[in-house]
Motif scaffolding. Structure first.
Motif, mmCIF file in Angstrom:
data_model
loop_
_atom_site.group_PDB
_atom_site.id
_atom_site.type_symbol
_atom_site.label_atom_id
_atom_site.label_comp_id
_atom_site.label_asym_id
_atom_site.label_seq_id
_atom_site.Cartn_x
_atom_site.Cartn_y
_atom_site.Cartn_z
ATOM 1 N N PHE A 155 29.248 57.484 21.359
ATOM 2 C CA PHE A 155 30.591 57.892 21.772
ATOM 3 C C PHE A 155 30.757 57.754 23.281
ATOM 4 O O PHE A 155 31.780 57.255 23.770
ATOM 5 C CB PHE A 155 30.836 59.335 21.331
ATOM 6 C CG PHE A 155 32.065 59.958 21.905
ATOM 7 C CD1 PHE A 155 33.312 59.686 21.372
ATOM 8 C CD2 PHE A 155 31.985 60.831 22.986
ATOM 9 C CE1 PHE A 155 34.453 60.263 21.900
ATOM 10 C CE2 PHE A 155 33.119 61.415 23.521
ATOM 11 C CZ PHE A 155 34.357 61.128 22.975
ATOM 12 N N LEU A 156 29.758 58.188 24.054
ATOM 13 C CA LEU A 156 29.834 58.131 25.506
ATOM 14 C C LEU A 156 29.621 56.717 26.029
ATOM 15 O O LEU A 156 30.382 56.220 26.869
ATOM 16 C CB LEU A 156 28.793 59.078 26.114
ATOM 17 C CG LEU A 156 28.959 60.567 25.796
ATOM 18 C CD1 LEU A 156 27.764 61.353 26.314
ATOM 19 C CD2 LEU A 156 30.251 61.101 26.406
ATOM 20 N N ALA A 157 28.587 56.058 25.542
ATOM 21 C CA ALA A 157 28.234 54.735 26.055
ATOM 22 C C ALA A 157 29.291 53.688 25.733
ATOM 23 O O ALA A 157 29.645 52.859 26.583
ATOM 24 C CB ALA A 157 26.874 54.307 25.498
ATOM 25 N N GLU A 158 29.806 53.719 24.527
ATOM 26 C CA GLU A 158 30.796 52.719 24.119
ATOM 27 C C GLU A 158 32.104 52.851 24.889
ATOM 28 O O GLU A 158 32.887 51.898 24.957
ATOM 29 C CB GLU A 158 31.053 52.827 22.617
ATOM 30 C CG GLU A 158 29.873 52.354 21.774
ATOM 31 C CD GLU A 158 30.053 52.643 20.297
ATOM 32 O OE1 GLU A 158 31.104 53.217 19.927
ATOM 33 O OE2 GLU A 158 29.146 52.309 19.508
ATOM 34 N N ARG A 159 32.345 54.021 25.491
ATOM 35 C CA ARG A 159 33.547 54.218 26.290
ATOM 36 C C ARG A 159 33.304 54.002 27.775
ATOM 37 O O ARG A 159 34.137 54.314 28.615
ATOM 38 C CB ARG A 159 34.116 55.617 26.020
ATOM 39 C CG ARG A 159 34.825 55.701 24.675
ATOM 40 C CD ARG A 159 35.056 57.113 24.210
ATOM 41 N NE ARG A 159 35.821 57.111 22.952
ATOM 42 C CZ ARG A 159 35.286 56.836 21.762
ATOM 43 N NH1 ARG A 159 33.984 56.559 21.671
ATOM 44 N NH2 ARG A 159 36.043 56.838 20.674
ATOM 45 N N GLY A 160 32.130 53.470 28.114
ATOM 46 C CA GLY A 160 31.854 53.082 29.494
ATOM 47 C C GLY A 160 31.387 54.179 30.401
ATOM 48 O O GLY A 160 31.508 54.057 31.629
ATOM 49 N N CYS A 161 30.833 55.261 29.856
ATOM 50 C CA CYS A 161 30.282 56.333 30.691
ATOM 51 C C CYS A 161 29.191 55.746 31.603
ATOM 52 O O CYS A 161 28.247 55.124 31.122
ATOM 53 C CB CYS A 161 29.698 57.432 29.803
ATOM 54 S SG CYS A 161 28.838 58.723 30.703
ATOM 55 N N PRO A 162 29.292 55.922 32.925
ATOM 56 C CA PRO A 162 28.323 55.294 33.823
ATOM 57 C C PRO A 162 26.926 55.893 33.786
ATOM 58 O O PRO A 162 25.942 55.203 34.069
ATOM 59 C CB PRO A 162 28.946 55.474 35.212
ATOM 60 C CG PRO A 162 29.880 56.628 35.072
ATOM 61 C CD PRO A 162 30.386 56.583 33.661
ATOM 62 N N MET A 163 26.819 57.188 33.436
ATOM 63 C CA MET A 163 25.508 57.843 33.453
ATOM 64 C C MET A 163 25.495 59.031 32.508
ATOM 65 O O MET A 163 26.468 59.777 32.428
ATOM 66 C CB MET A 163 25.161 58.339 34.862
ATOM 67 C CG MET A 163 23.781 58.955 35.011
ATOM 68 S SD MET A 163 23.597 59.890 36.561
ATOM 69 C CE MET A 163 24.350 61.472 36.102
ATOM 70 N N VAL A 164 24.388 59.210 31.811
ATOM 71 C CA VAL A 164 24.151 60.403 31.004
ATOM 72 C C VAL A 164 22.877 61.062 31.520
ATOM 73 O O VAL A 164 21.832 60.404 31.626
ATOM 74 C CB VAL A 164 24.013 60.078 29.510
ATOM 75 C CG1 VAL A 164 23.569 61.313 28.732
ATOM 76 C CG2 VAL A 164 25.318 59.553 28.947
ATOM 77 N N ALA A 165 22.961 62.346 31.869
ATOM 78 C CA ALA A 165 21.805 63.096 32.347
ATOM 79 C C ALA A 165 21.570 64.288 31.430
ATOM 80 O O ALA A 165 22.514 64.963 31.035
ATOM 81 C CB ALA A 165 22.020 63.570 33.780
ATOM 82 N N VAL A 166 20.305 64.541 31.103
ATOM 83 C CA VAL A 166 19.957 65.649 30.215
ATOM 84 C C VAL A 166 18.974 66.579 30.908
ATOM 85 O O VAL A 166 18.209 66.161 31.776
ATOM 86 C CB VAL A 166 19.348 65.133 28.877
ATOM 87 C CG1 VAL A 166 20.377 64.325 28.105
ATOM 88 C CG2 VAL A 166 18.088 64.306 29.126
ATOM 89 N N HIS A 190 25.214 49.209 26.607
ATOM 90 C CA HIS A 190 26.557 49.449 27.147
ATOM 91 C C HIS A 190 26.546 49.735 28.648
ATOM 92 O O HIS A 190 27.590 50.086 29.219
ATOM 93 C CB HIS A 190 27.208 50.601 26.389
ATOM 94 C CG HIS A 190 27.468 50.294 24.946
ATOM 95 N ND1 HIS A 190 28.526 49.525 24.524
ATOM 96 C CD2 HIS A 190 26.776 50.631 23.824
ATOM 97 C CE1 HIS A 190 28.501 49.409 23.207
ATOM 98 N NE2 HIS A 190 27.451 50.066 22.761
ATOM 99 N N GLY A 191 25.392 49.607 29.288
ATOM 100 C CA GLY A 191 25.322 49.776 30.735
ATOM 101 C C GLY A 191 25.378 51.199 31.222
ATOM 102 O O GLY A 191 25.785 51.456 32.363
ATOM 103 N N THR A 192 24.975 52.157 30.386
ATOM 104 C CA THR A 192 24.978 53.568 30.770
ATOM 105 C C THR A 192 23.606 53.966 31.298
ATOM 106 O O THR A 192 22.603 53.848 30.584
ATOM 107 C CB THR A 192 25.349 54.464 29.569
ATOM 108 O OG1 THR A 192 26.670 54.136 29.123
ATOM 109 C CG2 THR A 192 25.299 55.935 29.947
#
Length: 239
Positions: A155-166, A190-192
């Protein structure tokens, strides 16, 4: 200007964990060790210099995964440094976690809606996920940790979210055997960009803010980059 006071305030905004923190490691990973000896290198006067030797894991502490960590390719495409700093959303999703320790798409969407963020607008934000339900982080490498459902990452990556941090050791489950075919690979496609082991213990509500990321040049390896990071949230509790 009281620089000591300013320095103290800035430290309050740091969200990175030390590479010496064993709680950021998987079981069997390299534990941090530091051997330091002070020697006088000038035979004619005093010139004390510390000679240090450190042993640690490239994935200890807060770090940004490089594609080579999970992509079997001679020259995988690197993530751009600009992806790690800028507008951010801190999502408190730990309240939704059940015994299976899975952070679901429903949890991510619920917190976005709580902040009034339209689904397609996630491309504008770096997403930080507080998945640890406790006030502090465990220092035990064996503790099971929460991880993201693949639908949530998609959901996040396909919408172009630049970064995911956990705020856990990995965006994938501890038992995952193929990172390239799981959340890591999905982000890469997807470049995330991926950041792991951030410290969000001071934040118990979802918030908008700004993240500033600084790369540690001494911890730049083929598979990961060590980072320091701060987040600034316009909240009375952190002003």
């Amino acid at each position: 200007m009281n620089f000591a006071h300013l320095s103290h305030r800035l430290s309050d905004y740091r969200i990175d964990r030390s590479l010496a923190d064993a709680g950021t490691l998987f079981q069997g990973d390299t534990v941090f060790r530091n051997e330091a000896v002070v020697e006088n290198f000038n035979p004619h006067s005093t010139c004390l210099v510390t000679k240090a030797q450190q042993t640690f894991s490239s994935h200890g502490g807060t770090h940004a995964d490089k594609p080579a960590h999970f992509i079997d390719s001679p020259e995988p495409q690197e993530f751009d440094a600009s992806q790690y700093s800028g507008s951010a959303l801190l999502l408190q999703v730990s309240r939704y976690i059940q015994d299976d320790l899975i952070v679901t798409l429903i949890a991510v969407q619920a917190e976005l809606e709580h902040l009034g963020i339209q689904h397609d607008d996630v491309r504008r934000y770096r997403i930080l996920l507080r998945m640890n339900p406790d006030d502090t982080y465990s220092s035990d490498t064996k503790v099971p940790f929460a991880y993201l459902e693949k639908d949530a990452v998609a959901f996040l990556a396909e919408r172009g979210c630049p970064m995911v941090a956990v705020d856990t050791k990995s965006i994938d489950a501890e038992h995952e055997t193929c990172l390239a075919g799981a959340n890591h690979g999905l982000c890469y496609t997807h470049g995330t960009a991926i950041v792991e082991n951030v410290d969000l213990s001071a934040y118990d509500v979802s918030s908008r803010g700004e993240i500033a990321t600084f790369f540690d040049s001494t911890r730049n390896y083929t598979d990961a980059r060590g980072i320091a990071a701060m987040i600034f949230v316009p909240d009375d509790a952190h002003e």
